[in-house]
Every structure is written in structure tokens, then in C-alpha cells.
Design a protein around this motif. Structure first.
Motif, short mmCIF file in Angstrom:
data_model
loop_
_atom_site.label_atom_id
_atom_site.label_comp_id
_atom_site.label_asym_id
_atom_site.label_seq_id
_atom_site.Cartn_x
_atom_site.Cartn_y
_atom_site.Cartn_z
N ASP A 248 28.13 -7.48 28.03
CA ASP A 248 26.92 -7.87 28.75
C ASP A 248 27.04 -7.65 30.25
N GLU A 249 28.25 -7.84 30.78
CA GLU A 249 28.45 -7.66 32.22
C GLU A 249 29.76 -6.90 32.44
N ALA A 250 29.79 -6.12 33.49
CA ALA A 250 31.01 -5.41 33.89
C ALA A 250 31.19 -5.57 35.40
N LEU A 251 32.32 -6.10 35.80
CA LEU A 251 32.62 -6.34 37.21
C LEU A 251 33.82 -5.49 37.60
N PHE A 252 33.58 -4.49 38.43
CA PHE A 252 34.64 -3.61 38.93
C PHE A 252 34.96 -4.06 40.35
N LEU A 253 36.05 -4.80 40.50
CA LEU A 253 36.29 -5.57 41.72
C LEU A 253 37.21 -4.88 42.71
N GLY A 254 37.86 -3.78 42.31
CA GLY A 254 38.65 -3.03 43.27
C GLY A 254 39.65 -3.86 44.04
N GLY A 255 40.30 -4.81 43.37
CA GLY A 255 41.34 -5.60 44.02
C GLY A 255 40.88 -6.91 44.60
N LEU A 256 39.57 -7.20 44.58
CA LEU A 256 39.09 -8.49 45.05
C LEU A 256 39.60 -9.60 44.14
N GLU A 257 39.76 -10.79 44.68
CA GLU A 257 40.20 -11.91 43.86
C GLU A 257 39.16 -12.20 42.78
N LYS A 258 39.65 -12.42 41.57
CA LYS A 258 38.73 -12.57 40.44
C LYS A 258 38.10 -13.95 40.34
N GLY A 259 38.82 -14.98 40.80
CA GLY A 259 38.34 -16.35 40.64
C GLY A 259 36.92 -16.61 41.09
N PRO A 260 36.54 -16.21 42.31
CA PRO A 260 35.17 -16.48 42.77
C PRO A 260 34.10 -15.83 41.89
N PHE A 261 34.39 -14.67 41.34
CA PHE A 261 33.43 -14.00 40.47
C PHE A 261 33.36 -14.71 39.11
N LEU A 262 34.52 -15.15 38.62
CA LEU A 262 34.54 -15.91 37.38
C LEU A 262 33.80 -17.24 37.53
N ALA A 263 33.88 -17.82 38.71
CA ALA A 263 33.15 -19.08 38.96
C ALA A 263 31.66 -18.89 38.76
N GLU A 264 31.15 -17.70 39.09
CA GLU A 264 29.73 -17.43 38.91
C GLU A 264 29.40 -17.11 37.44
N PHE A 265 30.30 -16.45 36.74
CA PHE A 265 30.08 -16.13 35.33
C PHE A 265 30.23 -17.37 34.44
N GLU A 266 31.09 -18.30 34.85
CA GLU A 266 31.34 -19.55 34.12
C GLU A 266 31.80 -19.31 32.69
N PRO A 267 32.97 -18.68 32.53
CA PRO A 267 33.44 -18.38 31.17
C PRO A 267 33.95 -19.61 30.45
N ASP A 268 33.81 -19.59 29.13
CA ASP A 268 34.49 -20.58 28.30
C ASP A 268 35.96 -20.20 28.14
N PHE A 269 36.26 -18.91 28.36
CA PHE A 269 37.65 -18.47 28.43
C PHE A 269 37.72 -17.12 29.12
N PHE A 270 38.80 -16.94 29.89
CA PHE A 270 39.08 -15.69 30.60
C PHE A 270 40.47 -15.24 30.19
N PHE A 271 40.59 -13.94 29.84
CA PHE A 271 41.87 -13.38 29.41
C PHE A 271 42.30 -12.26 30.35
N ASP A 272 43.53 -12.37 30.86
CA ASP A 272 44.08 -11.36 31.77
C ASP A 272 45.58 -11.30 31.53
N ASP A 273 46.18 -10.16 31.88
CA ASP A 273 47.62 -10.01 31.67
C ASP A 273 48.43 -10.37 32.90
N GLN A 274 47.80 -10.45 34.07
CA GLN A 274 48.57 -10.63 35.30
C GLN A 274 48.53 -12.07 35.80
N THR A 275 49.69 -12.58 36.18
CA THR A 275 49.81 -13.98 36.58
C THR A 275 48.88 -14.32 37.74
#
Length: 298
Positions: A248-275
């Protein structure tokens, strides 16, 4: 006829991902297994507080109706069977209709994922997650201290995925780690029409995509949240197109911190490989680290 898990979304989840057993786990981690079992027995009737994955489980189970059993959630835990009683008691008190559980009293539980046809394994034990991934199962290490999911979208399950080493293989990430960003962009541009190989979470995304078609009171919204940017965006989108999977959505952030964008999406879960991305995500919502790929080697 016996109950069948065919054509269902099956989530295997550890007790610590579902409930807050961090205090009890500290006793276990200290090497006092007997004391841990005694504490759980003493607290058998004490309802555990919700864990980080409980809201996700509640929403997924809401896809089940009187006419259709679409989602099965199974507790798969290193707990002993007696401690398992407290897990089931807590689940019942939380309004969760959970009927199946596997309790291995300290042994690796991953072997039971295969007969369960598990589409997802969530655990707070990183060794169990790594083993599950090595054996081909979508698995993530839950961050127990993650901020719990927002409550503004009660009828929608929102899942956010990183791309490389999560939905896709880590083949492109290896180029980046070895040769840097400029070479990575050149490589992805020259391979833009060549789909990436599947990553560990492709099958889970496919299962969500099937569930998305259900005539149910709940809905699913998915997002690709990636550090890629143009021109590397094209290969990611074309890979999803080749799989006939829509996000439904695709966010190409080019190295920007992901947290602020996830705060707007409000996921029930977020999956990533990097600490780093997981720590950023955990500050705004439930997060699980996919402990595979080149960045998690060594």
C-alpha cells in the motif's frame, strides 16, 4: 476429519513476545531454572501484562469469523508445561482464543515450526530466531521494550517491512557493504529489470496478501520502508510486481532515520534486519529484527 492448518496464516509466537515476562526471564537468564519455574507456579493465577506482540495477535485473530477460520496463532515456547498454564490463563483473560501450544522446557522449539506450517515466528530469544531463519522460516527477534502499537486504527493491521535481507535477499546489500553506495546505485540501476531473489519474509507478505482479499471485518495495510533511494528504487518495485504482490505504501528514505516515518505510518509491527533501524523503530512502535543477511554475520 482432523483440524488442518492448510490455507491459514499461522503465527508461532513465544510467551515473552506475547506477554511481559521480562522479570521472570531475568531469573531464568541468571541460570536458576528451578527458581524460574517456582515463580511461574506461584504466579499461576496472576495474569501477565501484555507483551509487545499482543495487539498484533488480537487483530490477526479478528480475521476469524463463525464461517471462516483464517488465522491460527500457536504459542511456541521454551517454557515448561506448568509455566504454559499461566500463558494460556493470561491469553484467556486477554480475550485471545488460543487453543494450541508447544512448550519445550528449554530446548530449541524451531523443529515444530515445520508441522505447524508457520508463516511467521516471533520470539524474544535471538538464538531461536537465527535457527528458524537458517531453516527457512520467516522469524524476527522481538524488541520487548518497543513502544506498543497505536490504537487509532482498530480495524486495520499495519505491517511495515524493510526491503533488502527482509522481503528481498541480501544480494544487493552485499554489493553495498563491499563496494559502497555509488557502486550499489550503479549496480541496481543496471539490474533494474532483474527481480531480486526472495528474502525470508516474502512468504509472510504473500500470506498477508492472501488474507487481504478476505471478506472480513479487519483489513491489512502494508508498507515497504527502505533506505533505498532513486535510482535503486526501481528494482525494488519491479521485484514486487514480478511477484504479483501489492504494497500500500513505499517509502524510499535514502538513509533518513526510519523512526519518524514509522511514527506516521503507525505499524502494528515493523521488520528490519539492521540494529540501528530497529532501535529507531522500537521508539515508536512494535519492532522485530530479522537476524539474517550479511549485516548480522560474524
Amino acid at each position: 476429519m482432523p483440524f488442518s492448518l492448510d490455507n491459514k496464516l499461522v503465527v508461532a509466537i513465544s510467551s515473552r513476545a506475547l506477554f511481559d515476562f521480562e522479570e521472570e526471564n531475568r531469573i531464568f537468564e541468571a541460570g536458576d531454572a528451578q527458581r524460574y519455574m517456582s515463580v511461574q507456579l506461584e504466579r499461576l493465577e496472576q495474569i501477565a501484562q501484555p507483551g509487545v506482540a499482543l495487539p498484533l495477535v488480537q487483530k490477526l485473530l479478528a480475521f476469524n469469523t463463525a464461517d471462516a477460520h483464517r488465522v491460527e496463532v500457536v504459542i511456541v515456547s521454551r517454557n515448561d508445561p506448568v509455566s504454559g498454564l499461566r500463558v494460556f490463563n493470561s491469553a484467556k483473560a486477554s480475550g485471545l482464543k488460543l487453543e494450541r501450544g508447544v512448550f519445550t522446557q528449554g530446548r530449541e522449539p524451531y523443529r515444530y515450526l515445520r508441522p505447524l506450517n508457520a508463516n511467521l515466528f516471533l520470539s524474544a530469544n535471538d538464538a531461536d530466531v537465527r535457527t528458524a531463519l537458517d531453516n527457512g522460516f520467516p522469524a524476527a527477534h522481538v524488541y520487548p521494550d518497543s513502544i506498543h502499537a497505536a490504537t487509532e486504527h482498530p480495524n486495520e493491521v499495519r505491517i511495515a517491512f524493510d526491503g533488502d535481507a527482509v522481503l528481498f535477499s541480501d544480494e544487493a546489500e552485499r554489493v553495498f557493504q563491499r563496494d559502497g553506495l555509488e557502486t550499489f546505485h550503479a549496480h541496481e540501476a543496471s539490474h533494474s529489470r532483474e527481480p531480486l531473489s526472495a528474502g525470508p519474509f516474502k512468504s509472510f507478505l504473500e500470506a498477508l496478501h492472501r488474507l487481504q482479499q478476505a471478506d472480513a471485518p479487519m483489513h491489512i495495510r502494508t508498507a515497504l520502508v527502505t533506505a533505498r533511494s532513486a535510482p535503486a528504487h526501481e528494482r525494488a518495485i519491479r521485484t514486487l510486481m514480478s511477484w504479483n504482490i501489492h504494497v500500500d505504501e513505499a517509502l524510499f528514505l535514502g538513509g533518513l532515520e526510519k523512526g519518524p516515518f514509522l511514527a506516521e505510518f503507525e505499524p502494528d509491527f515493523f521488520f528490519d534486519d539492521q540494529t540501528g533501524h530497529c532501535l529507531s523503530g522500537a521508539r515508536v512502535g512494535p519492532t522485530g529484527q530479522v537476524l539474517g543477511g550479511i549485516v548480522n554475520q560474524g
